[in-house]
Motif scaffolding. Structure first.
Motif, PDB file in Angstrom:
ATOM      1  N   ASN A   1       0.851  -1.159   0.082  1.00 33.28           N
ATOM      2  CA  ASN A   1      -0.188  -0.001   0.013  1.00 33.28           C
ATOM      3  C   ASN A   1       0.946   1.198  -0.097  1.00 33.28           C
ATOM      4  N   TYR A   2       1.916   1.157  -0.478  1.00 36.42           N
ATOM      5  CA  TYR A   2       3.239   2.331  -0.532  1.00 36.42           C
ATOM      6  C   TYR A   2       2.411   3.670  -0.794  1.00 36.42           C
ATOM      7  N   ASP A   3       1.566   3.688  -1.986  1.00 34.78           N
ATOM      8  CA  ASP A   3       0.948   5.169  -2.728  1.00 34.78           C
ATOM      9  C   ASP A   3       0.171   5.375  -1.771  1.00 34.78           C
ATOM     10  N   ARG A   4      -0.660   4.610  -0.717  1.00 41.33           N
ATOM     11  CA  ARG A   4      -1.728   5.242  -0.083  1.00 41.33           C
ATOM     12  C   ARG A   4      -1.353   5.293   1.559  1.00 41.33           C
ATOM     13  N   LEU A   5      -0.215   4.760   2.077  1.00 42.12           N
ATOM     14  CA  LEU A   5       0.326   5.127   3.371  1.00 42.12           C
ATOM     15  C   LEU A   5       0.738   6.260   3.421  1.00 42.12           C
ATOM     16  N   GLY A   6       0.622   6.850   4.978  1.00 37.49           N
ATOM     17  CA  GLY A   6       1.257   7.910   5.320  1.00 37.49           C
ATOM     18  C   GLY A   6       1.243   8.282   6.843  1.00 37.49           C
ATOM     19  N   GLN A   7       1.858   9.227   7.444  1.00 36.60           N
ATOM     20  CA  GLN A   7       1.954   9.370   8.724  1.00 36.60           C
ATOM     21  C   GLN A   7       1.586  10.780   9.142  1.00 36.60           C
ATOM     22  N   VAL A   8       1.032  10.846  10.411  1.00 39.55           N
ATOM     23  CA  VAL A   8       0.499  12.303  10.780  1.00 39.55           C
ATOM     24  C   VAL A   8       1.716  13.023  11.195  1.00 39.55           C
ATOM     25  N   TYR A   9       1.835  14.185  10.802  1.00 39.51           N
ATOM     26  CA  TYR A   9       2.801  15.289  11.338  1.00 39.51           C
ATOM     27  C   TYR A   9       2.213  16.460  11.670  1.00 39.51           C
ATOM     28  N   HIS A  10       2.727  17.290  12.279  1.00 38.00           N
ATOM     29  CA  HIS A  10       2.255  18.581  12.633  1.00 38.00           C
ATOM     30  C   HIS A  10       3.513  19.552  12.648  1.00 38.00           C
ATOM     31  N   HIS A  11       2.884  20.795  12.522  1.00 38.18           N
ATOM     32  CA  HIS A  11       3.710  22.057  12.455  1.00 38.18           C
ATOM     33  C   HIS A  11       3.518  22.756  14.171  1.00 38.18           C
ATOM     34  N   MET A  12       4.280  23.254  14.744  1.00 36.77           N
ATOM     35  CA  MET A  12       3.987  23.915  15.903  1.00 36.77           C
ATOM     36  C   MET A  12       4.921  25.024  15.936  1.00 36.77           C
ATOM     37  N   THR A  13       4.329  25.956  16.297  1.00 40.61           N
ATOM     38  CA  THR A  13       5.109  27.771  16.406  1.00 40.61           C
ATOM     39  C   THR A  13       5.732  27.651  17.799  1.00 40.61           C
ATOM     40  N   PHE A  14       6.972  28.071  17.841  1.00 41.20           N
ATOM     41  CA  PHE A  14       7.500  28.444  19.046  1.00 41.20           C
ATOM     42  C   PHE A  14       8.133  29.735  18.942  1.00 41.20           C
ATOM     43  N   GLY A  15       7.634  30.854  18.976  1.00 45.45           N
ATOM     44  CA  GLY A  15       8.138  32.088  18.865  1.00 45.45           C
ATOM     45  C   GLY A  15       8.148  32.329  17.459  1.00 45.45           C
ATOM     46  N   GLU A  16       9.441  32.723  16.743  1.00 46.08           N
ATOM     47  CA  GLU A  16       9.337  32.935  15.476  1.00 46.08           C
ATOM     48  C   GLU A  16       9.951  31.633  14.515  1.00 46.08           C
ATOM     49  N   GLU A  17       9.832  30.501  15.449  1.00 41.47           N
ATOM     50  CA  GLU A  17      10.267  29.333  14.572  1.00 41.47           C
ATOM     51  C   GLU A  17       9.121  28.243  14.581  1.00 41.47           C
ATOM     52  N   THR A  18       9.080  27.650  13.477  1.00 42.83           N
ATOM     53  CA  THR A  18       7.910  26.381  13.217  1.00 42.83           C
ATOM     54  C   THR A  18       8.812  25.261  13.072  1.00 42.83           C
ATOM     55  N   LEU A  19       8.358  24.364  14.128  1.00 39.98           N
ATOM     56  CA  LEU A  19       9.096  22.859  13.882  1.00 39.98           C
ATOM     57  C   LEU A  19       7.928  21.957  13.384  1.00 39.98           C
ATOM     58  N   THR A  20       8.301  21.169  12.648  1.00 36.05           N
ATOM     59  CA  THR A  20       7.721  19.953  12.030  1.00 36.05           C
ATOM     60  C   THR A  20       7.923  18.872  12.714  1.00 36.05           C
ATOM     61  N   LEU A  21       7.016  18.272  13.515  1.00 38.54           N
ATOM     62  CA  LEU A  21       7.206  17.082  14.247  1.00 38.54           C
ATOM     63  C   LEU A  21       6.405  15.744  14.102  1.00 38.54           C
ATOM     64  N   ASN A  22       6.703  14.481  14.269  1.00 40.92           N
ATOM     65  CA  ASN A  22       5.983  13.358  13.892  1.00 40.92           C
ATOM     66  C   ASN A  22       5.461  12.456  14.966  1.00 40.92           C
ATOM     67  N   ASP A  23       5.728  13.103  16.185  1.00 43.74           N
ATOM     68  CA  ASP A  23       4.979  12.477  17.426  1.00 43.74           C
ATOM     69  C   ASP A  23       3.659  13.299  17.725  1.00 43.74           C
ATOM     70  N   VAL A  24       2.971  12.540  18.038  1.00 36.74           N
ATOM     71  CA  VAL A  24       1.394  12.785  18.303  1.00 36.74           C
ATOM     72  C   VAL A  24       0.903  12.028  19.552  1.00 36.74           C
ATOM     73  N   PRO A  25      -0.186  12.698  20.125  1.00 35.14           N
ATOM     74  CA  PRO A  25      -0.884  11.803  21.378  1.00 35.14           C
ATOM     75  C   PRO A  25      -1.747  10.696  20.968  1.00 35.14           C
ATOM     76  N   ALA A  26      -1.795   9.799  21.963  1.00 33.74           N
ATOM     77  CA  ALA A  26      -2.427   8.693  21.462  1.00 33.74           C
ATOM     78  C   ALA A  26      -4.004   8.666  21.158  1.00 33.74           C
ATOM     79  N   PRO A  27      -4.787   9.499  21.452  1.00 30.64           N
ATOM     80  CA  PRO A  27      -6.255   9.496  21.138  1.00 30.64           C
ATOM     81  C   PRO A  27      -6.547   9.957  19.802  1.00 30.64           C
ATOM     82  N   ILE A  28      -5.412  10.469  18.952  1.00 35.45           N
ATOM     83  CA  ILE A  28      -5.612  10.851  17.683  1.00 35.45           C
ATOM     84  C   ILE A  28      -5.838  10.041  16.794  1.00 35.45           C
ATOM     85  N   GLY A  29      -5.532   8.571  16.963  1.00 39.18           N
ATOM     86  CA  GLY A  29      -5.920   7.450  16.093  1.00 39.18           C
ATOM     87  C   GLY A  29      -7.097   7.344  16.113  1.00 39.18           C
ATOM     88  N   GLU A  30      -7.946   7.201  17.099  1.00 36.28           N
ATOM     89  CA  GLU A  30      -9.452   6.979  17.158  1.00 36.28           C
ATOM     90  C   GLU A  30     -10.023   8.001  16.659  1.00 36.28           C
TER      91      GLU A  30
END
Length: 792
Positions: free
Chosen positions: A53-82
């Motif tokens: 399923n290579y073409d359909r698989l993905g991972q949830v990332y998120h952008h977070m803004t700390f002051g003037e810096e935006t970080l992109t991370l791929n760690d998320v809280p457990a309830p987001i799956g459901e």
């Protein structure tokens, strides 16, 4: 007719062994390099493509803004799956997973440390994991799936149904054996799959994360119903994390995105919330280098073939008089080229096969030669034909254009412009070599520049041990420390949640007196014991270290210079910080430390005392003890507290050095390719020098008779090639400067490009050229002039 062409071609090869050797070896080296680079590029482009399923698989990332810096991370809280599975019909399946971590597994007397992943049951089908034995069921809390290699190491035969001891704690039943993940996949190191339910049951702290929207400690993988839904669903999930977050969480403005599997490996870098590519730049870079190396080898062939045109001019004239059409002559010379390319390719296959194990180690790959792959065979045949045509087309067209009447009358003379293409191609060869050499030197200067960067802690004689079992986690810290210090092998010891070269935690609720409520800076946090700063050799610029003599230090904090500038311009000692619901006092300021990649800017950092969140032991060896003896004593002490785990450790200097592995690997590969390009170029110039000397044999004899010295003759024969190399330097230096500047832009902490690099490269290439040409020039200059004048 074809047989006749190849027969004549073979005789031509045998008759001119020296030129044939240079041609074939040059082509073989170029093709071997192109083959190895091609295998590497193919491996990179096919990363993760083994998943159905290579073409359909993905991972949830998120952008977070700390002051003037935006970080992109791929760690998320457990309830987001459901939440994603229940609210968005575009997802066929969603699976939560932990982060990979080394775990201890034991069966009878065998104990191994392997990487495992806690996953939800649907993970197996989402990633089309192949089951070799048993089933893919992970519904039982105390079940485990193991890879085929791990099953072989632990059990031998029939592992299904057997029980292993996990982290010296619980017995888990093996329900299935899966085929090992391919080496070129994101899960290559994973040897165990365990239920997420088991993770949540392992401790009270883990259980609390199951329903917490504040604990960003998991991975979330999604399977879209079809790839076309990506653009539709990504805007919909953008605010899921924001809507569920607390006020402190909302302050960093989390924005969810879906990062498709096809981009995980080659496009993994983000800056300020924008994807900046990643490994793909090296794929392009080495792909281009492979093409250029092959092109240089083809240029050698073309140069030598056209340079020797006068030697074959009579042959062409006779053939034309006897009725040969030009297309037949073209076919003749192309068939000779094809024969030489075929011989060269067979030699290149041998070179590539012999070099592949070494190349795999250098490139950190597990590639094999695809001998039985039909695609490889077809590509190889196409490769031979295209290269044969590319290498032989110009010589064939050039040689077949000779006028037979002028040739047979002896009136044929090459145009003064006939050598111009050869000169242009020599300049191109050396320009390419110069660009590669300069670029390689700058890569290594950048690496050394980062290595020389002050790190803010000691690296020698310090090791850390991961705490992977409850026995060691719950061991009495003071007792363990006392025994280690009493052994005489240890100077100091501490515990922490992460090692000094490891990760960090963060809390958006961090605040202090006078802080702007809208300011949400990213401040890295590490919990540790009182002894952690001293054990690691922290360098204090203000204030003091943690001390057990002050009971208030249980609520103290040490910050780095970046954090101090963020909080206050002056009088930082004594100020209060609040985080994790507790107020703490700043007692010391340390120099900024290089905690992660040395090529990037570092972040504000703080350390606070806590003995509840423990992940690693840090041990400073006694400098008076022999390391081998010290490690034996440390192992014996650790075994008293943690008998069920193998003794495994990492030295701090080795762990720090791993941060340079990617750049050093690129630098080593670039060095090898630079050497090969200059070698191939020198092979060509050696052949041209030999031909030039043979063409001027009578001239050399006359000059010697008239009193020319060996030096004058050497200067005469070398000057043409030196001028070509000087032209290549003038062209290559600006191009190398531009490319190196573009490459260095990716680093926040980078070296300045020095003119010394360009001068050194120019002198090096000139010296190599003169050494290459001098052999033929001096050989011709020392020849007896009587023999030279008799030469026809």
């Amino acid at each position: 007719m074809l047989k006749n062409y190849f027969t004549i071609g073979w005789r031509s090869i045998i008759r001119t062994k020296g030129y044939s050797f240079i041609n074939i070896c040059g082509l073989a080296i170029g093709m071997a390099v192109a083959l190895l680079i091609g295998l590497w590029v193919f491996d990179e482009l096919n990363y993760d493509r083994s998943f159905k399923n290579y073409d359909r698989l993905g991972q949830v990332y998120h952008h977070m803004t700390f002051g003037e810096e935006t970080l992109t991370l791929n760690d998320v809280p457990a309830p987001i799956g459901e939440a994603l599975k229940s609210n968005f019909a575009e997802f066929e399946e969603v699976a939560m997973a932990s982060w990979p971590r080394e775990h201890i597994v034991a069966y009878n007397e065998t104990k191994l440390s392997k990487s495992g992943l806690f996953v939800e049951p649907q993970f197996v089908s989402m990633f089309s994991i192949q089951i070799a034995q048993g089933t893919s069921a992970l519904n039982d809390v105390h079940s485990v799936m193991v890879s085929k290699t791990l099953a072989g190491s632990l059990f031998g035969d029939s592992p299904v149904g057997k029980m292993i001891k996990f982290d010296n704690r619980d017995l888990l039943t093996v329900t299935g054996v899966f085929e090992d993940f391919p080496a070129n996949s994101s899960f290559a190191d994973i040897k165990m799959l365990l239920p997420m339910a088991y993770y949540f049951s392992a401790s009270e702290a883990n259980r609390k994360t199951q329903n917490s929207w504040e604990s960003y400690t998991f991975q979330c993988f999604v399977l879209l119903k079809n790839e076309g839904l990506f653009d539709q669903v990504e805007p919909k999930i953008k605010h899921v994390l924001y809507d569920k977050a607390s006020n402190d969480g909302k302050a960093v403005k989390p924005e969810g995105i879906i990062f498709l599997m096809k981009k995980w490996h080659l496009y993994s870098e983000f800056k300020d919330g924008i994807n900046k590519g990643g490994q793909i730049k090296f794929v392009w870079m080495f792909g281009i280098i492979g093409v250029f190396v092959l092109l240089l080898a083809c240029i050698n062939f073309t140069n030598l073939s056209t340079a020797r045109s006068e030697k074959r001019s009579k042959e062409v004239g006779v053939r034309k008089v006897m009725g040969s059409a030009r297309n037949q002559l073209v076919a003749q010379f192309l068939s000779e080229s094809l024969l030489m390319v075929t011989i060269g390719f067979l030699l290149a296959l041998v070179m590539a096969a012999v070099s592949l194990p070494w190349f795999n180690v250098l490139a950190d790959k597990k590639m094999t030669m695809p001998w039985t792959d039909l695609k490889f065979v077809l590509v190889s045949l196409t490769f031979i034909v295209v290269t044969g045509f590319l290498a032989g087309s110009y010589p064939a067209l050039y040689l077949s254009s000779f006028n037979p009447v002028r040739v047979l009358k002896g009136a044929f003379k090459a145009s003064r412009f006939a050598a111009l293409p050869r000169k242009i191609m020599v300049i191109f060869q050396f320009t390419t070599s110069i660009v590669l050499i300069i670029s390689t030197m700058i890569v290594f200067r950048q690496i050394q520049h980062a290595k020389d960067r002050p790190v803010g802690f000691d690296r020698e004689g310090i090791l850390h041990i991961a705490i992977r079992t409850e026995d060691l986690a719950k061991a009495n810290y003071n007792s363990l420390r006392h025994e280690l210090l009493s052994s005489g092998a240890v100077e100091n010891m501490a515990i922490s949640d992460f090692p000094i070269t490891g990760a960090m935690s963060a809390d958006a609720s961090l605040t202090w007196e006078g802080k702007d409520p809208a300011l949400r800076p990213l401040v890295a946090m590490n919990s540790c014991s009182h002894d952690f700063p001293k054990t690691n050799g922290f360098q204090f610029v203000e204030g003091r270290d943690f001390s057990r003599e002050f009971s208030s230090d249980s609520a103290a904090v040490i910050i780095n210079e970046l954090a101090a500038k963020l909080i206050s311009e002056k009088n930082i000692i004594g100020k209060k910080l609040s985080f994790f619901g507790k107020e703490r006092e700043i007692i010391g300021v340390i120099k900024d430390q290089v905690r992660w990649t040395p090529f990037a800017k570092q972040s504000p950092h703080l350390y606070y005392v806590s003995y509840t969140s423990v992940g690693y032991l840090t041990i400073r060896l006694n400098p008076q003890a022999r390391p081998h003896d010290a490690l034996e004593k440390i192992e014996s002490v650790i075994k008293k507290f943690d008998a069920g785990a193998p003794f495994e450790y990492k030295f701090l200097d080795d762990d720090y050095a791993r941060q340079f592995s990617g750049e050093e690997r690129i630098g080593k590969l670039a060095t090898i390719f630079s050497i090969l390009t200059i070698f191939i170029s020198c092979m060509g110039i050696f052949g041209l020098a030999a031909f030039a000397a043979s063409q001027r044999t009578k001239e050399i004899g006359i000059r010697k008779v008239l009193g020319a010295s060996v030096f004058n003759l050497w200067k005469m024969l070398s000057s043409d090639f030196v001028r070509l190399v000087l032209a290549a330097i003038l062209l290559g230096a600006p191009l190398a400067y531009y490319l190196a500047t573009q490459w260095l832009e990716q680093y926040e902490y980078r070296v300045e490009i020095s003119w010394v690099t360009f001068v050194a490269t120019g002198l090096l290439v000139l010296a190599i050229t003169l050494l290459t040409v001098s052999h033929q020039a001096l050989k011709a200059a020392w020849m007896n002039p009587t023999k030279s004048l008799r030469t026809e």
